[in-house]
Design an enzyme around this catalytic site. Structure first.
Site, short mmCIF file in Angstrom:
data_model
loop_
_atom_site.label_atom_id
_atom_site.label_comp_id
_atom_site.label_asym_id
_atom_site.label_seq_id
_atom_site.Cartn_x
_atom_site.Cartn_y
_atom_site.Cartn_z
CG ASP A 204 53.72 24.65 43.70
OD1 ASP A 204 52.83 24.70 44.55
OD2 ASP A 204 53.68 23.84 42.74
CD GLU A 259 72.58 37.89 41.09
OE1 GLU A 259 71.70 38.38 40.33
OE2 GLU A 259 73.19 36.83 40.83
C1 GLC Z 1 51.24 22.70 45.50
C2 GLC Z 1 50.10 23.67 45.53
C3 GLC Z 1 48.87 22.99 45.05
C4 GLC Z 1 49.11 22.50 43.63
C5 GLC Z 1 50.33 21.62 43.57
C6 GLC Z 1 50.78 21.40 42.17
O1 GLC Z 1 51.09 21.69 46.44
O2 GLC Z 1 49.96 24.23 46.80
O3 GLC Z 1 47.75 23.81 45.10
O4 GLC Z 1 47.99 21.80 43.19
O5 GLC Z 1 51.42 22.20 44.23
O6 GLC Z 1 51.38 22.56 41.66
#
Ligand code: GLC
Length: 522
Positions: A204, A259
């Site tokens: 993310d 790993e």
């Molecule tokens: C990313 C995710 C989104 C979230 C953001 C903050 O863009 O896809 O849904 O709100 O990160 O974590």
């Protein structure tokens, strides 16, 4: 594997299905999807013909950003089940031949994470605060002018007067990746889930993590909402994104994935402006893939699609990474709606999907697109996106409405409850349930199933080389080995080249391809 110097990784041509946990399937009737719900629907995914699923965060979380605010990285949110449910899901998925990618959220934690609670309690100057980005300000204004992606200032003040940075919601404080403790924590988290058997991670906000150390003001502090992050406005002046230091993190993570053998992977969510910056994330010793958001952001235009294809290969080829293709996810307006909605939007969406399924690389599909679901106009009282609360702009709830499985009224088999799920489903979805579509050969579900099957039989074996050719200004046409693909983005029918039509996204009359339609020929 983490090091993508081999050309054999399973992900390189995988069709990966994104499951948004809260909205896929609810096993216990509380109106919110959960892990046992996903497990119960794995046969559906195997039958659809995907190779893998990516599951959005299911860890303990106050759910302010629906799981992207993680309070504990090594457990399961009680709303979604228990660790044993995650183990069971992994085991059942693997037994069905499906790989499982989980979401890792390293840019920020929840404010309920024990580290942040400790930081608040310990006070200014403490080692606990040094895990986050706390700063003083000489005035009553925040330490700099950065805006949150969800709108409003990217800083919140604590009762003792210090401010902390949050590029997203105020309940999602950004970690300080210049602190080695943060690295150690995430390396443990990776190992924890790898040891439990996950096949990969979706990283993310992979382009976040490091900020320019002096935290300089932006010259133009406009809000970079997720879906607008690649706007042409995105330029040089981005001290919070895509800093060079981030790449060392991914080099280290690639070693950790290794790993655990050659079959573990990671895919980056990195909203960076150009293909060259994106390619840096998938260099041989970094992550394996990155979402290709340029494809998703392209207008309904043959030259634009062609340009994205050219740029994609130009950037992935030199680093040896496999390209990815994506049209929808939980952060953007569903693609039938983006393409105008209604019958025409759906026709275009199916055509774009069929085109993308022919391209070398892997595809990421978002739950419900195989049913032709459109964005829902969620009533203000049901909106839950933190961006809505911060800006009063509608936000992303419209693509997160729970999936209609069966029956004639909400919750359409989503769960055993009698009521509407956490975001209400439209009544009109009764004709779009899995049950309503599964035996109808003209349904979008049947189209996806057949397209995924054709992809496996005709596209994947057709080699890695794509050759674009001219068939008219509004037509995208390319060859991949023996396969020819034509997408008509114009207003008039197009004569198809020689060959047998293998599959099309809509009805075709003889050798003529109607507008808003794509076809594969052999
Ligand atoms: C990313 C995710 C989104 C979230 C953001 C903050 O863009 O896809 O849904 O709100 O990160 O974590």
């Amino acid at each position: 594997m983490g090091l993508n110097d081999q050309s054999t990784g399973w992900w390189r041509d995988a069709a990966c299905y994104q499951v948004y946990v809260r909205s896929f399937a609810d096993s216990d009737g509380d109106g919110i999807g959960d892990l046992p719900g996903i497990t119960s629907r794995l046969p559906y995914l195997a039958d659809l013909g995907v190779d893998a699923l990516w599951i959005t965060p299911f860890y303990p979380s106050p759910q302010n950003d629906h799981g992207y605010d993680v309070a504990d990285y090594c457990n399961v949110e009680p709303l979604f089940g228990q660790l044993a449910d995650a183990d069971n899901l992994l085991e059942r998925a693997h037994a069905l031949g499906l790989r499982v990618i989980v979401d890792l959220v390293p840019n920020h934690t929840s404010d309920q994470h024990e580290w942040f609670q400790e930081a608040l309690a310990a006070g200014p100057g403490s080692p606990e605060r040094a895990r986050y980005i706390f700063r003083d300000s000489e005035t009553d204004s925040p330490p700099n002018n950065w805006q949150s992606v969800f709108g409003g200032p990217a800083w919140t003040r604590t009762p003792d007067g210090q401010w902390y940075l949050h590029l997203f919601d105020s309940t999602q404080p950004d970690l300080d990746w210049r602190n080695p403790e943060v690295h150690a924590m995430f390396e443990d988290v990776l190992r924890f889930w790898l040891a439990r058997g996950v096949d990969g991670f979706r990283i993310d906000v992979a382009h976040g993590l490091y900020k320019v150390e002096s935290l300089p003001n932006q010259q133009d502090p406009t809000v970079r909402r997720i879906e607008r992050m690649l706007d042409s406005a995105y330029g040089e002046d981005e001290p919070m994104w895509d800093q060079p230091e981030v790449h060392d993190v991914y080099r280290r993570w690639a070693e950790i994935l290794d790993e655990f053998g050659p079959d573990r992977m990671a895919v980056a969510e990195a909203w960076v402006p150009d293909s060259a910056s994106l390619a840096a994330y998938v260099r041989p010793d970094e992550l394996d893939q990155a979402f290709n958001f340029s494809w998703l952001l392209a207008d309904w235009s043959a030259p634009e699609f062609a340009e994205v294809i050219r740029r994609t290969f130009a950037s992935t080829e030199p680093v040896g990474a496999s390209p990815t293709w994506v049209l929808s996810n939980h952060d953007v307006t569903r693609h039938p709606t983006r393409y105008g909605g209604g019958e025409r939007g759906l026709a275009r969406a199916r055509a774009a999907t069929l085109t993308m399924l022919a391209l070398p690389g892997s595809v990421y599909l978002y739950q419900g697109e195989e049913l032709g679901l459109e964005e829902v106009d969620v009533a203000p009282e049901h909106r839950q996106d933190p961006a809505w609360f911060r800006t009063r702009e509608p936000g992303r709830d419209g693509c997160r409405v729970p999936i209609p499985w069966s029956g004639a009224e909400p919750p359409f088999g989503f769960g055993p409850g009698a009521d509407q799920p956490w975001i209400p489903q439209p009544d009109a979805w009764k004709s779009l349930t899995v049950e309503a579509q599964q035996d109808d050969p003209t349904s979008t579900l049947s189209f996806y199933r057949a397209a995924l099957d054709h992809r496996r039989r005709h596209a994947t074996p057709a080699g890695q080389v794509v050759e674009l050719f001219e068939l008219g200004e509004d037509v995208l046409a390319f060859r991949r080995g023996p396969l020819t693909v034509v997408l008509n983005c114009g207003e008039t029918p197009v004569e198809l080249p020689a060959g047998e039509v293998l599959h099309s996204s809509g009805p075709i009359d003889g050798k003529v391809l109607p507008p808003d339609t794509a076809a594969w020929l052999s």
